[in-house]
Motif scaffolding. Structure first.
Motif, PDB file in Angstrom:
ATOM      1  N   ASP A 177       0.826  -1.204   0.000  1.00 27.74           N
ATOM      2  CA  ASP A 177       0.000   0.000   0.000  1.00 27.74           C
ATOM      3  C   ASP A 177       0.862   1.256   0.000  1.00 27.74           C
ATOM      4  N   GLU A 178       0.280   2.382  -0.477  1.00 29.31           N
ATOM      5  CA  GLU A 178       1.068   3.622  -0.448  1.00 29.31           C
ATOM      6  C   GLU A 178       1.020   4.304   0.914  1.00 29.31           C
ATOM      7  N   ASP A 179       0.110   3.849   1.781  1.00 24.58           N
ATOM      8  CA  ASP A 179      -0.035   4.437   3.117  1.00 24.58           C
ATOM      9  C   ASP A 179       1.246   4.245   3.926  1.00 24.58           C
ATOM     10  N   GLU A 180       1.820   5.344   4.383  1.00 25.59           N
ATOM     11  CA  GLU A 180       3.110   5.234   5.079  1.00 25.59           C
ATOM     12  C   GLU A 180       2.978   5.009   6.579  1.00 25.59           C
ATOM     13  N   SER A 181       1.755   5.200   7.114  1.00 23.18           N
ATOM     14  CA  SER A 181       1.626   5.060   8.565  1.00 23.18           C
ATOM     15  C   SER A 181       1.020   3.729   8.991  1.00 23.18           C
ATOM     16  N   GLU A 182       0.227   3.110   8.105  1.00 32.71           N
ATOM     17  CA  GLU A 182      -0.455   1.870   8.492  1.00 32.71           C
ATOM     18  C   GLU A 182      -0.372   0.824   7.377  1.00 32.71           C
ATOM     19  N   SER A 183      -0.569  -0.432   7.758  1.00 33.29           N
ATOM     20  CA  SER A 183      -0.689  -1.497   6.761  1.00 33.29           C
ATOM     21  C   SER A 183      -2.007  -2.209   7.018  1.00 33.29           C
ATOM     22  N   THR A 184      -2.928  -2.109   6.060  1.00 39.22           N
ATOM     23  CA  THR A 184      -4.281  -2.632   6.243  1.00 39.22           C
ATOM     24  C   THR A 184      -4.545  -3.809   5.314  1.00 39.22           C
ATOM     25  N   ASP A 185      -5.003  -4.918   5.881  1.00 39.97           N
ATOM     26  CA  ASP A 185      -5.391  -6.080   5.088  1.00 39.97           C
ATOM     27  C   ASP A 185      -6.921  -6.108   5.012  1.00 39.97           C
ATOM     28  N   LEU A 186      -7.443  -6.430   3.838  1.00 36.29           N
ATOM     29  CA  LEU A 186      -8.899  -6.441   3.631  1.00 36.29           C
ATOM     30  C   LEU A 186      -9.390  -7.872   3.465  1.00 36.29           C
ATOM     31  N   LEU A 187     -10.377  -8.258   4.269  1.00 37.28           N
ATOM     32  CA  LEU A 187     -10.979  -9.597   4.157  1.00 37.28           C
ATOM     33  C   LEU A 187     -12.368  -9.456   3.550  1.00 37.28           C
ATOM     34  N   TYR A 188     -12.681 -10.316   2.582  1.00 37.39           N
ATOM     35  CA  TYR A 188     -14.033 -10.359   2.029  1.00 37.39           C
ATOM     36  C   TYR A 188     -14.447 -11.822   1.861  1.00 37.39           C
ATOM     37  N   ASP A 189     -15.605 -12.176   2.442  1.00 35.09           N
ATOM     38  CA  ASP A 189     -16.044 -13.580   2.400  1.00 35.09           C
ATOM     39  C   ASP A 189     -17.281 -13.765   1.532  1.00 35.09           C
ATOM     40  N   GLY A 190     -17.524 -12.816   0.642  1.00 33.30           N
ATOM     41  CA  GLY A 190     -18.692 -12.915  -0.228  1.00 33.30           C
ATOM     42  C   GLY A 190     -19.913 -12.232   0.378  1.00 33.30           C
ATOM     43  N   ARG A 191     -19.813 -11.888   1.681  1.00 36.64           N
ATOM     44  CA  ARG A 191     -20.935 -11.201   2.345  1.00 36.64           C
ATOM     45  C   ARG A 191     -20.501  -9.889   2.974  1.00 36.64           C
ATOM     46  N   GLU A 192     -19.406  -9.978   3.751  1.00 37.63           N
ATOM     47  CA  GLU A 192     -18.979  -8.802   4.509  1.00 37.63           C
ATOM     48  C   GLU A 192     -17.518  -8.480   4.271  1.00 37.63           C
ATOM     49  N   PHE A 193     -17.195  -7.192   4.411  1.00 42.75           N
ATOM     50  CA  PHE A 193     -15.797  -6.765   4.383  1.00 42.75           C
ATOM     51  C   PHE A 193     -15.319  -6.536   5.818  1.00 42.75           C
ATOM     52  N   HIS A 194     -14.092  -6.920   6.106  1.00 41.19           N
ATOM     53  CA  HIS A 194     -13.463  -6.606   7.398  1.00 41.19           C
ATOM     54  C   HIS A 194     -12.076  -6.075   7.101  1.00 41.19           C
ATOM     55  N   THR A 195     -11.615  -5.117   7.898  1.00 41.96           N
ATOM     56  CA  THR A 195     -10.236  -4.672   7.718  1.00 41.96           C
ATOM     57  C   THR A 195      -9.420  -4.960   8.974  1.00 41.96           C
ATOM     58  N   PHE A 196      -8.150  -5.230   8.764  1.00 47.46           N
ATOM     59  CA  PHE A 196      -7.200  -5.510   9.850  1.00 47.46           C
ATOM     60  C   PHE A 196      -6.058  -4.522   9.665  1.00 47.46           C
ATOM     61  N   THR A 197      -5.942  -3.574  10.589  1.00 44.98           N
ATOM     62  CA  THR A 197      -4.961  -2.508  10.416  1.00 44.98           C
ATOM     63  C   THR A 197      -3.943  -2.515  11.542  1.00 44.98           C
ATOM     64  N   ASN A 198      -2.685  -2.393  11.187  1.00 42.01           N
ATOM     65  CA  ASN A 198      -1.634  -2.213  12.186  1.00 42.01           C
ATOM     66  C   ASN A 198      -0.709  -1.088  11.746  1.00 42.01           C
ATOM     67  N   LYS A 199       0.026  -0.564  12.708  1.00 42.61           N
ATOM     68  CA  LYS A 199       1.003   0.479  12.411  1.00 42.61           C
ATOM     69  C   LYS A 199       2.041  -0.082  11.429  1.00 42.61           C
ATOM     70  N   ARG A 200       2.368   0.715  10.391  1.00 39.44           N
ATOM     71  CA  ARG A 200       3.417   0.268   9.459  1.00 39.44           C
ATOM     72  C   ARG A 200       4.780   0.442  10.124  1.00 39.44           C
ATOM     73  N   ILE A 201       5.570  -0.610  10.096  1.00 41.14           N
ATOM     74  CA  ILE A 201       6.892  -0.564  10.704  1.00 41.14           C
ATOM     75  C   ILE A 201       7.906  -0.156   9.632  1.00 41.14           C
ATOM     76  N   GLN A 202       8.718   0.842   9.965  1.00 42.41           N
ATOM     77  CA  GLN A 202       9.721   1.306   8.998  1.00 42.41           C
ATOM     78  C   GLN A 202      10.943   0.396   9.096  1.00 42.41           C
ATOM     79  N   THR A 203      11.077  -0.491   8.142  1.00 44.47           N
ATOM     80  CA  THR A 203      12.188  -1.438   8.169  1.00 44.47           C
ATOM     81  C   THR A 203      12.447  -1.963   6.767  1.00 44.47           C
ATOM     82  N   LYS A 204      13.699  -2.378   6.504  1.00 46.60           N
ATOM     83  CA  LYS A 204      13.964  -3.029   5.230  1.00 46.60           C
ATOM     84  C   LYS A 204      13.840  -4.550   5.372  1.00 46.60           C
ATOM     85  N   ASN A 205      13.676  -5.025   6.607  1.00 44.92           N
ATOM     86  CA  ASN A 205      13.663  -6.473   6.840  1.00 44.92           C
ATOM     87  C   ASN A 205      12.254  -7.062   6.726  1.00 44.92           C
TER      88      ASN A 205
END
Ligand SMILES: Nc1ncnc2c1ncn2[C@@H]1O[C@H](COP(=O)(O)OP(=O)(O)O)[C@@H](O)[C@H]1O
Ligand SMILES: Cc1ncc(COP(=O)(O)O)c(N)n1
Length: 269
Positions: A177-205
């Motif tokens: 993602d282009e978002d520099e502060s967070e990394s969000t994963d999107l889940l879709y099961d054919g009925r509902e959307f859910h998002t899982f967001t965590n702080k983006r860690i600045q690392t090359k590893n």
């Protein structure tokens, strides 16, 4: 003890592929097994060689597990060619392995191809319809749908299209993602959307983040978790592993597969 099988490529550098999967299974207290699809000569600087196994060798590894030990969940990673995808799909169907997580690995972080271009058709036609969950990153979701993904709305549209391919649940990972502060994963099961967001860690590893995430998800499904709960744990697992990334080699280092357990042990004290 619950069991999980990974059908994926070997990463000699130990951070991604089969090695990441088995370490993750172990950390989550699941008995890990593997069928190796290809051997890569790889380190933190990139992929230096790719040696696919024959479909026969892969089928035999899967059958050795299917005929004797069995498994509670399966994940696929690097599959490389149409022939391998067709062979793996047939085995998964034969053993009726329903807890199937497909991580549609295409390109390593350094740019090396881990899936031949012509194999995308086989992936969509034979393997994806068998999957309980698929975990594409943004570039992979773009290839599978033909869409360009920039916004959260684009991610939703791609998830809708992927479910139309016959997949039960899609998790589009936000690492690219282009978002520099967070990394969000999107889940879709054919009925509902859910998002899982965590702080983006600045690392090359970040070598092996995708493999590790999908392996954690597979381990949780093997233990009987719902897809939602399995994604929740996988997200926590990868966050801890990236936070505590390991400084080895001269390029993109691996994540720390032991970090999640360590963090939990500290929290329980
Ligand atoms: N820098 C980061 N900080 C926090 N989470 C990240 C970071 N990079 C990737 N992730 C997370 O790691 C997982 C793997 O994502 P991604 O890097 O997109 O996969 P891939 O390795 O297949 O390209 C996702 O849950 C994503 O949100
Ligand atoms: C054998 C193998 N399989 C998969 C990946 C992708 O790794 P990532 O999780 O960083 O996308 C890799 N680099 N090597």
């Amino acid at each position: 003890m619950n069991k999980a099988l990974t059908i994926a490529g070997s990463d000699s550098g130990g951070g991604a592929g089969i090695q990441a999967d088995l370490k993750t299974f172990q950390e989550l207290e699941v008995f890990g097994m593997s069928a190796i699809t290809a051997v890569t000569a790889q380190n933190t600087l990139g992929v230096h060689g790719v040696y696919p196994m024959t479909p026969e060798a892969i089928i035999q590894q899967i059958q050795a597990i299917g005929e004797d030990i069995g498994t509670d969940a399966v994940k696929t990673g690097m599959l490389f060619s149409s022939d391998i995808i067709e062979a793996v799909s047939e085995q998964v169907r034969k053993y009726r392995w329903e807890n199937l997580v497909v991580d549609p690995v295409m390109i390593a972080k350094g740019g090396a191809s881990l899936l031949q271009q012509e194999a995308i058709f086989a992936m969509k036609t034979y393997l994806l319809p068998l999957a309980k969950v698929i975990t594409p990153n943004i570039p992979e979701a773009e290839v599978l749908t033909g869409l360009t993904i920039r916004s959260a709305e684009d991610k939703k549209e791609a998830a809708l299209r992927l479910v139309e391919l016959g997949v039960q649940t899609v998790v589009i990972k936000g690492g690219h993602d282009e978002d520099e502060s967070e990394s969000t994963d999107l889940l879709y099961d054919g009925r509902e959307f859910h998002t899982f967001t965590n702080k983006r860690i600045q690392t090359k590893n970040t070598h092996g983040t995708g493999c590790t995430f999908s392996a954690a998800l597979t381990a949780e499904l093997a233990k009987g978790a719902s897809v939602y709960d399995a994604v929740l744990t996988a997200k926590e697992f990868i966050q801890a592993a990236i936070e505590d990334g390991i400084e080895v080699g001269h390029g993109h280092g691996p994540t720390n597969h032991g970090a999640f357990r360590k963090k939990k042990e500290l929290g329980n004290r």
